[in-house]
Design a protein around this motif. Structure first.
Motif, PDB file in Angstrom:
ATOM      1  N   SER A  53       0.817  -1.218   0.000  1.00 45.13           N
ATOM      2  CA  SER A  53       0.000   0.000   0.000  1.00 45.13           C
ATOM      3  C   SER A  53       0.849   1.266   0.000  1.00 45.13           C
ATOM      4  O   SER A  53       0.442   2.295  -0.539  1.00 45.13           O
ATOM      5  CB  SER A  53      -0.939   0.005   1.210  1.00 45.13           C
ATOM      6  OG  SER A  53      -1.889  -1.027   1.092  1.00 45.13           O
ATOM      7  N   TYR A  56       1.431   3.260  -3.088  1.00 43.17           N
ATOM      8  CA  TYR A  56       0.344   4.078  -3.616  1.00 43.17           C
ATOM      9  C   TYR A  56      -0.023   5.261  -2.725  1.00 43.17           C
ATOM     10  O   TYR A  56      -0.369   6.322  -3.233  1.00 43.17           O
ATOM     11  CB  TYR A  56      -0.907   3.210  -3.833  1.00 43.17           C
ATOM     12  CG  TYR A  56      -0.630   2.024  -4.713  1.00 43.17           C
ATOM     13  CD1 TYR A  56      -0.593   2.146  -6.093  1.00 43.17           C
ATOM     14  CD2 TYR A  56      -0.383   0.767  -4.156  1.00 43.17           C
ATOM     15  CE1 TYR A  56      -0.320   1.058  -6.912  1.00 43.17           C
ATOM     16  CE2 TYR A  56      -0.110  -0.337  -4.963  1.00 43.17           C
ATOM     17  CZ  TYR A  56      -0.077  -0.178  -6.334  1.00 43.17           C
ATOM     18  OH  TYR A  56       0.197  -1.262  -7.129  1.00 43.17           O
ATOM     19  N   ALA A  60      -0.555   4.533   4.286  1.00 48.06           N
ATOM     20  CA  ALA A  60      -0.593   3.084   4.528  1.00 48.06           C
ATOM     21  C   ALA A  60      -0.057   2.729   5.911  1.00 48.06           C
ATOM     22  O   ALA A  60      -0.436   1.695   6.469  1.00 48.06           O
ATOM     23  CB  ALA A  60       0.191   2.351   3.450  1.00 48.06           C
ATOM     24  N   SER A  63      -2.606   1.830   8.572  1.00 42.21           N
ATOM     25  CA  SER A  63      -3.401   0.615   8.457  1.00 42.21           C
ATOM     26  C   SER A  63      -2.888  -0.470   9.400  1.00 42.21           C
ATOM     27  O   SER A  63      -1.694  -0.601   9.629  1.00 42.21           O
ATOM     28  CB  SER A  63      -3.359   0.108   7.013  1.00 42.21           C
ATOM     29  OG  SER A  63      -4.244  -0.966   6.870  1.00 42.21           O
ATOM     30  N   LYS A  81     -11.133  -0.172   1.351  1.00 44.45           N
ATOM     31  CA  LYS A  81     -11.370   0.429   0.038  1.00 44.45           C
ATOM     32  C   LYS A  81     -11.125  -0.614  -1.061  1.00 44.45           C
ATOM     33  O   LYS A  81     -10.092  -1.288  -1.055  1.00 44.45           O
ATOM     34  CB  LYS A  81     -10.473   1.632  -0.170  1.00 44.45           C
ATOM     35  CG  LYS A  81     -10.834   2.761   0.777  1.00 44.45           C
ATOM     36  CD  LYS A  81     -10.073   4.022   0.491  1.00 44.45           C
ATOM     37  CE  LYS A  81     -10.588   5.086   1.437  1.00 44.45           C
ATOM     38  NZ  LYS A  81      -9.839   6.291   1.437  1.00 44.45           N
ATOM     39  N   LYS A  83     -10.059  -0.619  -4.140  1.00 45.72           N
ATOM     40  CA  LYS A  83      -8.771  -0.577  -4.831  1.00 45.72           C
ATOM     41  C   LYS A  83      -7.657  -1.122  -3.934  1.00 45.72           C
ATOM     42  O   LYS A  83      -6.804  -1.904  -4.373  1.00 45.72           O
ATOM     43  CB  LYS A  83      -8.467   0.859  -5.262  1.00 45.72           C
ATOM     44  CG  LYS A  83      -7.261   0.985  -6.165  1.00 45.72           C
ATOM     45  CD  LYS A  83      -7.114   2.418  -6.654  1.00 45.72           C
ATOM     46  CE  LYS A  83      -5.933   2.572  -7.567  1.00 45.72           C
ATOM     47  NZ  LYS A  83      -5.780   3.947  -8.034  1.00 45.72           N
ATOM     48  N   ALA A  84      -7.667  -0.747  -2.665  1.00 42.63           N
ATOM     49  CA  ALA A  84      -6.660  -1.218  -1.708  1.00 42.63           C
ATOM     50  C   ALA A  84      -6.828  -2.709  -1.417  1.00 42.63           C
ATOM     51  O   ALA A  84      -5.838  -3.421  -1.226  1.00 42.63           O
ATOM     52  CB  ALA A  84      -6.735  -0.409  -0.419  1.00 42.63           C
ATOM     53  N   GLN A  87      -5.145  -4.497  -4.317  1.00 38.00           N
ATOM     54  CA  GLN A  87      -3.689  -4.380  -4.246  1.00 38.00           C
ATOM     55  C   GLN A  87      -3.109  -5.299  -3.171  1.00 38.00           C
ATOM     56  O   GLN A  87      -2.130  -6.005  -3.399  1.00 38.00           O
ATOM     57  CB  GLN A  87      -3.295  -2.926  -3.977  1.00 38.00           C
ATOM     58  CG  GLN A  87      -3.612  -1.996  -5.127  1.00 38.00           C
ATOM     59  CD  GLN A  87      -3.638  -0.528  -4.733  1.00 38.00           C
ATOM     60  OE1 GLN A  87      -3.637  -0.173  -3.558  1.00 38.00           O
ATOM     61  NE2 GLN A  87      -3.690   0.332  -5.738  1.00 38.00           N
ATOM     62  N   CYS A  88      -3.742  -5.289  -2.008  1.00 37.69           N
ATOM     63  CA  CYS A  88      -3.243  -6.102  -0.897  1.00 37.69           C
ATOM     64  C   CYS A  88      -3.470  -7.591  -1.138  1.00 37.69           C
ATOM     65  O   CYS A  88      -2.588  -8.411  -0.861  1.00 37.69           O
ATOM     66  CB  CYS A  88      -3.898  -5.667   0.409  1.00 37.69           C
ATOM     67  SG  CYS A  88      -3.313  -4.059   0.988  1.00 37.69           S
TER      68      CYS A  88
END
Length: 123
Positions: A53, A56, A60, A63, A81, A83-84, A87-88
């Motif tokens: 993260s 981006y 991050a 988190s 989210k 998008k996150a 990615q994760c």
């Protein structure tokens, strides 16, 4: 917390994935709920998700994603989210099937055109 227990203990899920509730707000208690039901924690999952993260967003570091084991199940907390989440999940999922293998869970197959799991080569 009780939902995670039910999915693992009653339904026999080998993988439970949660989304959201991993930030610093007072209402964000997903990591605590996960830790409360886990026998052992798997900190590498959260470490990798935050590292991914950070490519981006600088926030991050706020988190608190985590993962842990309950019995023969892997529980992973993802961000909230969409998008996150993607990615994760793309970052950590290659290790998930092998983790389940190591816990004597079912053999998970993946559509390798979507994501390729990593399993060490057998001798």
């Amino acid at each position: 917390e009780s939902t995670i227990k039910e999915l693992v203990d009653k339904e026999g899920c080998c993988l439970v994935v949660t989304t959201g509730g991993t930030g610093p707000a007072k209402r964000d208690v997903t990591p605590e709920a996960t830790e409360a039901v886990c026998d052992r924690m798997m900190p590498g999952f959260g470490e990798l998700m935050r590292q991914e993260s950070l490519k981006y967003v600088p926030t991050a570091i706020l988190s608190r994603q985590t993962a842990g084991l309950r019995g023969s199940s892997l529980i992973i907390n993802l961000p909230g989210k969409p998008k996150a989440i993607r990615q994760c999940l793309d970052a950590v999922f290659p290790a998930v099937p092998y983790c389940i293998d190591l816990m004597d869970g079912p053999y998970l197959e993946c559509d390798e055109s979507v994501i390729k799991p990593f399993r060490p080569k057998s001798k």
